[in-house]
Design a protein around this motif. Structure first.
Motif, PDB file in Angstrom:
ATOM      1  N   SER A  66       2.365 -42.806 -12.266  1.00  0.00           N
ATOM      2  CA  SER A  66       1.447 -42.118 -12.171  1.00  0.00           C
ATOM      3  C   SER A  66       1.307 -40.494 -12.587  1.00  0.00           C
ATOM      4  CB  SER A  66       1.143 -41.802 -10.492  1.00  0.00           C
ATOM      5  OG  SER A  66       0.078 -40.907  -9.985  1.00  0.00           O
ATOM      6  N   ASP A  67       0.157 -40.275 -13.126  1.00  0.00           N
ATOM      7  CA  ASP A  67      -0.052 -38.892 -13.685  1.00  0.00           C
ATOM      8  C   ASP A  67      -0.486 -37.870 -12.759  1.00  0.00           C
ATOM      9  OD1 ASP A  67       0.465 -39.727 -16.550  1.00  0.00           O
ATOM     10  OD2 ASP A  67      -1.300 -40.692 -16.490  1.00  0.00           O
ATOM     11  N   PHE A  68      -0.407 -38.141 -11.269  1.00  0.00           N
ATOM     12  CA  PHE A  68      -0.812 -37.130 -10.315  1.00  0.00           C
ATOM     13  C   PHE A  68       0.099 -37.185  -9.106  1.00  0.00           C
ATOM     14  CE2 PHE A  68      -4.818 -38.999 -12.189  1.00  0.00           C
ATOM     15  CZ  PHE A  68      -5.266 -37.587 -12.866  1.00  0.00           C
ATOM     16  N   PRO A  69       1.443 -36.801  -9.631  1.00  0.00           N
ATOM     17  CA  PRO A  69       2.425 -36.294  -8.323  1.00  0.00           C
ATOM     18  C   PRO A  69       2.007 -35.497  -7.624  1.00  0.00           C
ATOM     19  CG  PRO A  69       2.957 -35.725 -10.639  1.00  0.00           C
ATOM     20  CD  PRO A  69       1.793 -36.355 -11.018  1.00  0.00           C
ATOM     21  N   GLU A  70       2.377 -35.351  -6.400  1.00  0.00           N
ATOM     22  CA  GLU A  70       1.888 -34.446  -5.402  1.00  0.00           C
ATOM     23  C   GLU A  70       2.452 -32.808  -5.754  1.00  0.00           C
ATOM     24  OE1 GLU A  70       2.469 -33.378  -0.544  1.00  0.00           O
ATOM     25  OE2 GLU A  70       3.727 -34.968  -1.430  1.00  0.00           O
ATOM     26  N   ASP A  71       3.451 -32.621  -6.254  1.00  0.00           N
ATOM     27  CA  ASP A  71       3.757 -31.329  -6.705  1.00  0.00           C
ATOM     28  C   ASP A  71       2.464 -30.599  -7.990  1.00  0.00           C
ATOM     29  OD1 ASP A  71       4.777 -32.982  -8.609  1.00  0.00           O
ATOM     30  OD2 ASP A  71       6.346 -31.755  -9.267  1.00  0.00           O
ATOM     31  N   ARG A  72       2.383 -31.513  -8.734  1.00  0.00           N
ATOM     32  CA  ARG A  72       1.488 -31.376  -9.881  1.00  0.00           C
ATOM     33  C   ARG A  72       0.061 -30.908  -9.380  1.00  0.00           C
ATOM     34  NH1 ARG A  72       1.227 -35.233 -14.781  1.00  0.00           N
ATOM     35  NH2 ARG A  72       3.058 -34.244 -15.029  1.00  0.00           N
ATOM     36  N   ILE A  73      -0.497 -31.641  -8.323  1.00  0.00           N
ATOM     37  CA  ILE A  73      -1.835 -31.331  -7.701  1.00  0.00           C
ATOM     38  C   ILE A  73      -1.704 -30.117  -7.019  1.00  0.00           C
ATOM     39  CG2 ILE A  73      -3.371 -32.258  -5.887  1.00  0.00           C
ATOM     40  CD1 ILE A  73      -2.737 -34.858  -7.048  1.00  0.00           C
ATOM     41  N   VAL A  74      -0.607 -29.960  -6.194  1.00  0.00           N
ATOM     42  CA  VAL A  74      -0.484 -28.623  -5.312  1.00  0.00           C
ATOM     43  C   VAL A  74      -0.496 -27.470  -6.163  1.00  0.00           C
ATOM     44  CG1 VAL A  74       1.287 -27.474  -3.911  1.00  0.00           C
ATOM     45  CG2 VAL A  74       0.945 -29.789  -3.463  1.00  0.00           C
ATOM     46  N   ARG A  75       0.159 -27.585  -7.175  1.00  0.00           N
ATOM     47  CA  ARG A  75       0.166 -26.423  -8.337  1.00  0.00           C
ATOM     48  C   ARG A  75      -1.130 -26.033  -8.837  1.00  0.00           C
ATOM     49  NH1 ARG A  75       0.831 -25.989 -13.474  1.00  0.00           N
ATOM     50  NH2 ARG A  75       1.628 -28.205 -13.592  1.00  0.00           N
ATOM     51  N   LEU A  76      -1.892 -27.136  -8.944  1.00  0.00           N
ATOM     52  CA  LEU A  76      -3.288 -27.009  -9.717  1.00  0.00           C
ATOM     53  C   LEU A  76      -4.163 -26.211  -8.695  1.00  0.00           C
ATOM     54  CD1 LEU A  76      -5.615 -27.455 -11.620  1.00  0.00           C
ATOM     55  CD2 LEU A  76      -5.674 -29.638 -10.703  1.00  0.00           C
ATOM     56  N   GLU A  77      -3.986 -27.013  -7.307  1.00  0.00           N
ATOM     57  CA  GLU A  77      -4.964 -26.359  -6.283  1.00  0.00           C
ATOM     58  C   GLU A  77      -4.753 -24.686  -6.075  1.00  0.00           C
ATOM     59  OE1 GLU A  77      -7.509 -27.201  -4.948  1.00  0.00           O
ATOM     60  OE2 GLU A  77      -7.384 -29.342  -5.567  1.00  0.00           O
ATOM     61  N   ARG A  78      -3.376 -24.243  -6.406  1.00  0.00           N
ATOM     62  CA  ARG A  78      -3.258 -22.604  -6.332  1.00  0.00           C
ATOM     63  C   ARG A  78      -3.880 -21.739  -7.214  1.00  0.00           C
ATOM     64  NH1 ARG A  78       3.306 -23.692  -5.404  1.00  0.00           N
ATOM     65  NH2 ARG A  78       3.186 -24.353  -3.088  1.00  0.00           N
ATOM     66  N   LEU A  79      -4.421 -22.429  -8.190  1.00  0.00           N
ATOM     67  CA  LEU A  79      -4.992 -21.750  -9.281  1.00  0.00           C
ATOM     68  C   LEU A  79      -6.555 -21.714  -9.218  1.00  0.00           C
ATOM     69  CD1 LEU A  79      -3.301 -23.433 -12.338  1.00  0.00           C
ATOM     70  CD2 LEU A  79      -2.696 -21.371 -11.252  1.00  0.00           C
ATOM     71  N   PRO A  80      -7.197 -20.895  -9.775  1.00  0.00           N
ATOM     72  CA  PRO A  80      -8.594 -20.480  -9.596  1.00  0.00           C
ATOM     73  C   PRO A  80      -9.390 -21.759  -9.986  1.00  0.00           C
ATOM     74  CG  PRO A  80      -7.849 -18.606 -10.454  1.00  0.00           C
ATOM     75  CD  PRO A  80      -6.701 -19.630 -10.545  1.00  0.00           C
ATOM     76  N   GLU A  81     -10.424 -22.251  -9.535  1.00  0.00           N
ATOM     77  CA  GLU A  81     -11.212 -23.544  -9.926  1.00  0.00           C
ATOM     78  C   GLU A  81     -11.592 -23.595 -11.197  1.00  0.00           C
ATOM     79  OE1 GLU A  81     -14.326 -24.095  -7.108  1.00  0.00           O
ATOM     80  OE2 GLU A  81     -13.169 -24.039  -5.377  1.00  0.00           O
ATOM     81  N   SER A  82     -11.817 -22.321 -11.911  1.00  0.00           N
ATOM     82  CA  SER A  82     -12.137 -22.346 -13.301  1.00  0.00           C
ATOM     83  C   SER A  82     -10.913 -22.634 -14.266  1.00  0.00           C
ATOM     84  CB  SER A  82     -12.638 -21.094 -13.700  1.00  0.00           C
ATOM     85  OG  SER A  82     -11.707 -19.980 -13.561  1.00  0.00           O
ATOM     86  N   ASP A  83      -9.739 -22.989 -13.757  1.00  0.00           N
ATOM     87  CA  ASP A  83      -8.618 -23.175 -14.607  1.00  0.00           C
ATOM     88  C   ASP A  83      -8.399 -24.713 -14.790  1.00  0.00           C
ATOM     89  OD1 ASP A  83      -8.503 -20.382 -14.400  1.00  0.00           O
ATOM     90  OD2 ASP A  83      -6.305 -20.380 -13.827  1.00  0.00           O
TER      91      ASP A  83
END
Length: 345
Positions: free
Chosen positions: A236-253
């Motif tokens: 999978s290209d969507f492991p949980e830790d990767r998604i969690v890190r993305l969600e901490r960033l601004p929506e524009s990132d």
């Protein structure tokens, strides 16, 4: 006695055959992953990306491969796109789609025959107010130099790249075939990618590969050790830790999928020789800067700022680890004394 044994064997065979038959009214599921063939075809059609490729790519277009042969054998460079649809974490309400652009050859500095690249999207079935269910994309992932020190793969929320209900536009770097979520990002790897003189490729229907354990249409070449396609199909290209890190960033990132490798890439980008940079600086900087760089894991704002912003907070650590190479990197990326410059308009 012999007749009884034969009768018993025939009875077992009949029972097994009946168990393997599709139940009346059930939709076919050729790869037996729990998703029907029509649903997989529908999702692959809805979310197929818009492909921007080089007009003068050395490998022309993604290739079609011969069925029934273990060794990947090109039929023609006709722009064929292959796909895969799999339940995400065993759930039927979320599906991970992979789109594979497979090339006859990689034409980079250290080129080689056969080049397996891909884009992925995580989609979810929604039923607003109990109405007709629809599928919407949650996240997009583009693979760029995976499993190398030059890994520049990216992940973004679907709204960020304006691709919730349809495919995202992706740029494929000529020759190397790395995938990017924006034209600007294409030049921010180790320095070898450029998305210039590009054209939109006309792609036909996505060819469903099924699953690695049950490839469709006798596409047994997917498991060949001559390329990395099997690894891409099984993970999978969507492991949980990767998604969690993305969600901490601004929506524009748009975020780097593997931000820990960015300082090492900066040294390579700023050095005189990419190959020498990998040999001398790659592994020595990864571990030292993982924590510092993970806290600044953004890749580039949608407003198209220079990716030097991603390295600003960890620049002092890069200087200590890389010395002169980091200094030249700072100048190359517009970072000096903790300050960064915006990209030219």
């Amino acid at each position: 006695m012999g007749r009884m044994v034969v009768a018993g064997v025939l009875g077992c065979m009949a029972t097994l055959a009946a168990a393997q038959m599709v139940k009346p009214g059930a939709l076919p599921d050729s790869d037996r992953d729990g998703l029907s063939d029509p649903l997989e075809a529908e999702l692959l059609k809805q979310f197929q990306p818009r492909w921007m490729i080089g007009k003068e790519d050395c490998s022309v277009r993604p290739a079609q491969f011969t069925a029934g042969i273990m060794i990947p054998t090109v039929v023609g460079d006709d722009g064929t796109i292959y796909g895969q649809a799999s339940p995400y974490r065993g759930q039927q309400e979320e599906v991970e789609l992979h789109f594979y652009h497979l090339w006859r050859q990689d034409c980079g500095r250290m080129g080689h025959a056969l080049d397996a690249e891909h884009i992925a999207v995580l989609v979810r079935r929604e039923s607003p107010d109990g109405g007709t269910p629809r599928w919407r994309a949650l996240y997009w992932y583009t693979a760029a130099h995976e499993e190398t020190v030059c890994d520049a793969s990216q992940i973004a929320r679907a709204p960020t790249v304006e691709a919730e209900d349809e495919g995202a536009t992706v740029w494929i770097s000529p020759g190397k075939h790395a995938s990017f979520l924006s034209e600007e990002l294409c030049s921010h790897g180790c320095g070898g990618d450029r998305c210039e003189d590009m054209d939109r490729m006309k792609a036909g229907e996505v060819v469903n590969l099924g699953e690695l354990s049950r490839p469709a249409d006798d596409a047994i070449w997917v498991a060949s050790p001559r390329w990395s396609l099997a690894d891409k199909m099984r993970r999978s290209d969507f492991p949980e830790d990767r998604i969690v890190r993305l969600e901490r960033l601004p929506e524009s990132d748009v975020a780097w999928a593997n931000p820990a490798k960015r300082p090492a890439q900066a040294a390579i980008y700023g050095g005189n020789s990419a190959v020498n940079g990998i040999a001398t600086g790659g592994h020595s900087t990864d571990t030292a800067l993982v924590l510092a760089n993970s806290s600044t894991g953004r890749a580039i704002e949608k407003a198209q700022h220079n990716t030097g912003n991603a390295l600003t907070k960890s620049y002092k650590n890069v200087v200590k680890a890389l010395g002169g190479a980091a200094s030249s990197t700072g100048k190359a990326l517009g970072i000096e004394d903790g300050k960064s410059k915006k990209a030219p308009e």
